[in-house]
Motif scaffolding. Structure first.
Motif, PDB file in Angstrom:
ATOM      1  N   LYS A   6      57.601 -49.307  93.785  1.00 33.98           N
ATOM      2  CA  LYS A   6      56.896 -49.778  92.598  1.00 33.98           C
ATOM      3  C   LYS A   6      55.619 -50.511  92.984  1.00 33.98           C
ATOM      4  N   ALA A   7      55.706 -51.356  94.005  1.00 37.46           N
ATOM      5  CA  ALA A   7      54.529 -52.105  94.435  1.00 37.46           C
ATOM      6  C   ALA A   7      53.432 -51.179  94.938  1.00 37.46           C
ATOM      7  N   ALA A   8      53.814 -50.168  95.707  1.00 39.57           N
ATOM      8  CA  ALA A   8      52.820 -49.223  96.234  1.00 39.57           C
ATOM      9  C   ALA A   8      52.191 -48.414  95.116  1.00 39.57           C
ATOM     10  N   SER A   9      52.995 -47.982  94.131  1.00 39.90           N
ATOM     11  CA  SER A   9      52.464 -47.202  93.012  1.00 39.90           C
ATOM     12  C   SER A   9      51.484 -48.027  92.189  1.00 39.90           C
ATOM     13  N   LEU A  10      51.830 -49.303  91.936  1.00 36.13           N
ATOM     14  CA  LEU A  10      50.920 -50.163  91.184  1.00 36.13           C
ATOM     15  C   LEU A  10      49.612 -50.364  91.940  1.00 36.13           C
ATOM     16  N   LYS A  11      49.699 -50.543  93.245  1.00 36.23           N
ATOM     17  CA  LYS A  11      48.489 -50.755  94.039  1.00 36.23           C
ATOM     18  C   LYS A  11      47.587 -49.529  93.988  1.00 36.23           C
ATOM     19  N   ARG A  12      48.185 -48.326  94.036  1.00 34.49           N
ATOM     20  CA  ARG A  12      47.387 -47.092  93.970  1.00 34.49           C
ATOM     21  C   ARG A  12      46.671 -46.988  92.624  1.00 34.49           C
ATOM     22  N   MET A  13      47.382 -47.312  91.525  1.00 31.97           N
ATOM     23  CA  MET A  13      46.764 -47.209  90.211  1.00 31.97           C
ATOM     24  C   MET A  13      45.652 -48.243  90.041  1.00 31.97           C
ATOM     25  N   LYS A  14      45.845 -49.455  90.560  1.00 31.74           N
ATOM     26  CA  LYS A  14      44.777 -50.458  90.502  1.00 31.74           C
ATOM     27  C   LYS A  14      43.550 -49.992  91.271  1.00 31.74           C
ATOM     28  N   THR A  15      43.787 -49.414  92.443  1.00 28.95           N
ATOM     29  CA  THR A  15      42.672 -48.920  93.269  1.00 28.95           C
ATOM     30  C   THR A  15      41.929 -47.813  92.542  1.00 28.95           C
ATOM     31  N   LEU A  16      42.677 -46.924  91.878  1.00 32.54           N
ATOM     32  CA  LEU A  16      42.047 -45.811  91.161  1.00 32.54           C
ATOM     33  C   LEU A  16      41.207 -46.321  89.996  1.00 32.54           C
ATOM     34  N   ALA A  17      41.777 -47.266  89.208  1.00 34.62           N
ATOM     35  CA  ALA A  17      41.036 -47.795  88.062  1.00 34.62           C
ATOM     36  C   ALA A  17      39.786 -48.538  88.518  1.00 34.62           C
ATOM     37  N   THR A  18      39.899 -49.331  89.593  1.00 40.36           N
ATOM     38  CA  THR A  18      38.740 -50.060  90.117  1.00 40.36           C
ATOM     39  C   THR A  18      37.701 -49.094  90.679  1.00 40.36           C
ATOM     40  N   ALA A  19      38.165 -48.053  91.347  1.00 40.51           N
ATOM     41  CA  ALA A  19      37.239 -47.055  91.902  1.00 40.51           C
ATOM     42  C   ALA A  19      36.461 -46.359  90.786  1.00 40.51           C
ATOM     43  N   LEU A  20      37.129 -46.081  89.669  1.00 42.67           N
ATOM     44  CA  LEU A  20      36.443 -45.439  88.546  1.00 42.67           C
ATOM     45  C   LEU A  20      35.378 -46.364  87.970  1.00 42.67           C
ATOM     46  N   LEU A  21      35.679 -47.680  87.915  1.00 42.70           N
ATOM     47  CA  LEU A  21      34.677 -48.643  87.453  1.00 42.70           C
ATOM     48  C   LEU A  21      33.469 -48.652  88.385  1.00 42.70           C
ATOM     49  N   VAL A  22      33.722 -48.614  89.676  1.00 48.10           N
ATOM     50  CA  VAL A  22      32.624 -48.591  90.642  1.00 48.10           C
ATOM     51  C   VAL A  22      31.784 -47.319  90.470  1.00 48.10           C
ATOM     52  N   VAL A  23      32.433 -46.192  90.236  1.00 50.44           N
ATOM     53  CA  VAL A  23      31.729 -44.917  90.079  1.00 50.44           C
ATOM     54  C   VAL A  23      30.816 -44.948  88.862  1.00 50.44           C
ATOM     55  N   VAL A  24      31.335 -45.410  87.710  1.00 50.03           N
ATOM     56  CA  VAL A  24      30.488 -45.417  86.509  1.00 50.03           C
ATOM     57  C   VAL A  24      29.362 -46.443  86.652  1.00 50.03           C
ATOM     58  N   THR A  25      29.613 -47.534  87.402  1.00 45.31           N
ATOM     59  CA  THR A  25      28.550 -48.503  87.632  1.00 45.31           C
ATOM     60  C   THR A  25      27.421 -47.879  88.446  1.00 45.31           C
ATOM     61  N   LEU A  26      27.765 -47.185  89.511  1.00 42.44           N
ATOM     62  CA  LEU A  26      26.755 -46.492  90.312  1.00 42.44           C
ATOM     63  C   LEU A  26      26.043 -45.425  89.498  1.00 42.44           C
ATOM     64  N   LEU A  27      26.828 -44.753  88.649  1.00 41.12           N
ATOM     65  CA  LEU A  27      26.223 -43.713  87.807  1.00 41.12           C
ATOM     66  C   LEU A  27      25.209 -44.312  86.843  1.00 41.12           C
ATOM     67  N   PHE A  28      25.541 -45.513  86.308  1.00 43.69           N
ATOM     68  CA  PHE A  28      24.614 -46.192  85.402  1.00 43.69           C
ATOM     69  C   PHE A  28      23.321 -46.555  86.128  1.00 43.69           C
ATOM     70  N   VAL A  29      23.452 -47.089  87.352  1.00 42.31           N
ATOM     71  CA  VAL A  29      22.263 -47.487  88.115  1.00 42.31           C
ATOM     72  C   VAL A  29      21.387 -46.274  88.410  1.00 42.31           C
ATOM     73  N   VAL A  30      21.977 -45.185  88.837  1.00 42.01           N
ATOM     74  CA  VAL A  30      21.221 -43.971  89.171  1.00 42.01           C
ATOM     75  C   VAL A  30      20.569 -43.381  87.921  1.00 42.01           C
ATOM     76  N   ALA A  31      21.314 -43.352  86.819  1.00 39.63           N
ATOM     77  CA  ALA A  31      20.783 -42.754  85.589  1.00 39.63           C
ATOM     78  C   ALA A  31      19.606 -43.542  85.056  1.00 39.63           C
ATOM     79  N   ARG A  32      19.663 -44.889  85.117  1.00 42.79           N
ATOM     80  CA  ARG A  32      18.535 -45.688  84.652  1.00 42.79           C
ATOM     81  C   ARG A  32      17.321 -45.504  85.548  1.00 42.79           C
ATOM     82  N   ARG A  33      17.581 -45.381  86.858  1.00 42.02           N
ATOM     83  CA  ARG A  33      16.468 -45.239  87.782  1.00 42.02           C
ATOM     84  C   ARG A  33      15.823 -43.869  87.636  1.00 42.02           C
ATOM     85  N   GLU A  34      16.618 -42.845  87.417  1.00 43.69           N
ATOM     86  CA  GLU A  34      16.085 -41.484  87.352  1.00 43.69           C
ATOM     87  C   GLU A  34      15.635 -41.100  85.945  1.00 43.69           C
ATOM     88  N   GLY A  35      15.924 -41.996  84.968  1.00 42.78           N
ATOM     89  CA  GLY A  35      15.491 -41.702  83.604  1.00 42.78           C
ATOM     90  C   GLY A  35      16.358 -40.676  82.910  1.00 42.78           C
TER      91      GLY A  35
END
Length: 421
Positions: A6-35
């Protein structure tokens, strides 16, 4: 209960959700810069949704970023209320008396017990379990402290017993409706049969001759002078005595109102009355009881008796072919067969079980709910948070994932709507 999986499964899901937040943040930065305005709108709304849902999920268990923001750390802050509500929910929804009795009646426990006990393996397993309990009980009882306590309790209990009154009440019950006359009749029959035995009459004859020879030697000598054998005389006298006694016994047996019966009634009634009301006799019996209980030989006798009994039981239970276990298994099988073949017995057992449950259910349900509430209250906050988070935290991380994606789509839709208008 928390497990490594259970602990390992929860850690994987937290990592996935945080990784998705990081991805959309980078996507926002790139999209604003590239117009790329459409992609920027999607990424911006996705970041907001991800952060909002992260805050909501974390606020259930702890203060986000360790900041004491109001209405966060909801579970540990409301632990007492959660414990009470959980206990009441289980008590009222699962342990109410009517529901328990209904489930019990539908289960028909007597039939199940009967079928189960008829299986030889089950009967043997039950006898083995009972044997283990018996051996453990013997070990417990063999403790010197426990034995002294039991002997003291027995002596104290016996010392407070009104022995004279108890005997009087027993005799009173035995003499009700003249039942004691039946005992007298049985005694008369036994005595008559005993007197008719040749050996008894020969013994009487021998006693008569012996007594006469010792007490009246001259008379016996004169019998020899006149040619009479003292032994033959003794036989005749003993036969006469037995015949006379048997005649009296026959009279008593045949006449319900014989004076001897009335004398027996008076004797028994008088003794019962004395046991009840004669303080001198009651004190004498009580003194005899106290002397008997205080005698050191009694304790020694009880100890020896217990040691012998315990040794025999322990020896038998240690044998593979234990007679006690065999008897227990046989009794269990017989009970199972009786339950299977006798519907009335099954109904009776089911009714007794239901009445027992009805009587015990209110106390058990209240006690169990208090135990649940007390257990949850006693948990440390971090233990409570860990247990709940590991149980449902994986599913809560899907809220973060969904919030990221759905938030992004909503942002994209709003951006499109503003441009169309």
């Amino acid at each position: 209960m928390t497990t490594p999986d259970k602990a390992a499964s929860l850690k994987r899901m937290k990592t996935l959700a945080t990784a998705l937040l990081v991805v959309v943040t980078l996507l926002f930065v790139v999209a604003r810069r590239e117009g790329w305005p459409w992609l920027a709108a999607f990424a911006e709304a996705a970041m907001i949704g991800a952060l909002a849902d992260w805050f909501a999920v974390v606020a259930l268990f702890r203060h986000p970023l360790g900041l004491p923001i109001p209405h966060t750390a909801i579970l540990p802050r409301n632990k007492a209320r959660l414990a009470d509500n959980l206990a009441r929910f289980i008590r009222d929804r699962f342990l109410d008396t009517a529901s328990l009795v209904a489930r019990l009646r539908a289960a028909d426990p007597a039939s199940r017990i009967g079928v189960w006990l008829q299986q030889p393996d089950n009967a043997r397993a039950l006898s083995d379990r009972l044997g283990v309990i018996l051996v453990q009980s013997l070990d417990f009882m063999d403790d010197r402290r426990v034995r002294r306590l039991l002997v003291h309790a027995l002596r104290k209990r016996a010392a407070g017993l009104d022995l004279a009154g108890a005997v009087g009440r027993i005799l009173d019950a035995l003499t009700e409706n003249r039942r004691h006359q039946g005992l007298l009749d049985e005694g008369i029959r036994k005595l008559a049969a005993w007197l008719d035995e040749p050996g008894v009459q020969a013994a009487f004859a021998g006693m008569i001759v012996d007594v006469a020879s010792k007490e009246y030697p001259k008379v016996v000598a004169m019998l020899g002078l006149v040619g009479m054998n003292p032994t033959e005389l003794g036989d005749k006298v003993s036969v006469g005595i037995v015949h006379g006694v048997n005649g009296l016994l026959d009279e008593i047996a045949a006449d319900p109102h014989h004076p001897r019966r009335q004398a027996f009634d008076e004797l028994v009634e008088g003794y019962i009355e004395r046991l009840k009301n004669d303080e001198a006799l009651r004190d004498k019996i009580d003194a005899m009881k106290r002397d008997f209980l205080a005698h050191p030989g009694i304790a020694k006798y009880v100890d020896g008796l217990w040691d012998d009994l315990r040794g025999w039981l322990a020896s038998d239970m240690a044998r593979p072919d234990s007679r006690i276990r065999a008897r227990l298994a046989s009794a269990a099988t017989a009970i199972g067969a009786s339950l299977a073949a006798n519907p009335a017995l099954r109904d009776s057992l089911n009714e007794h079980i239901e009445r027992t449950v009805e009587g015990l259910a209110p106390q058990l349900r209240d006690g169990l709910s208090e135990h649940i509430a007390g257990t949850v209250r006693a948990w440390r906050d971090e233990d409570l948070v860990r247990e709940i988070e590991h149980s449902v935290g994986r599913d809560l991380q899907f809220i973060r994932l969904n919030g990221t994606l759905v938030g992004g789509l909503i942002g994209l839709a709003l951006y499109a709507l503003t441009h169309i208008l």
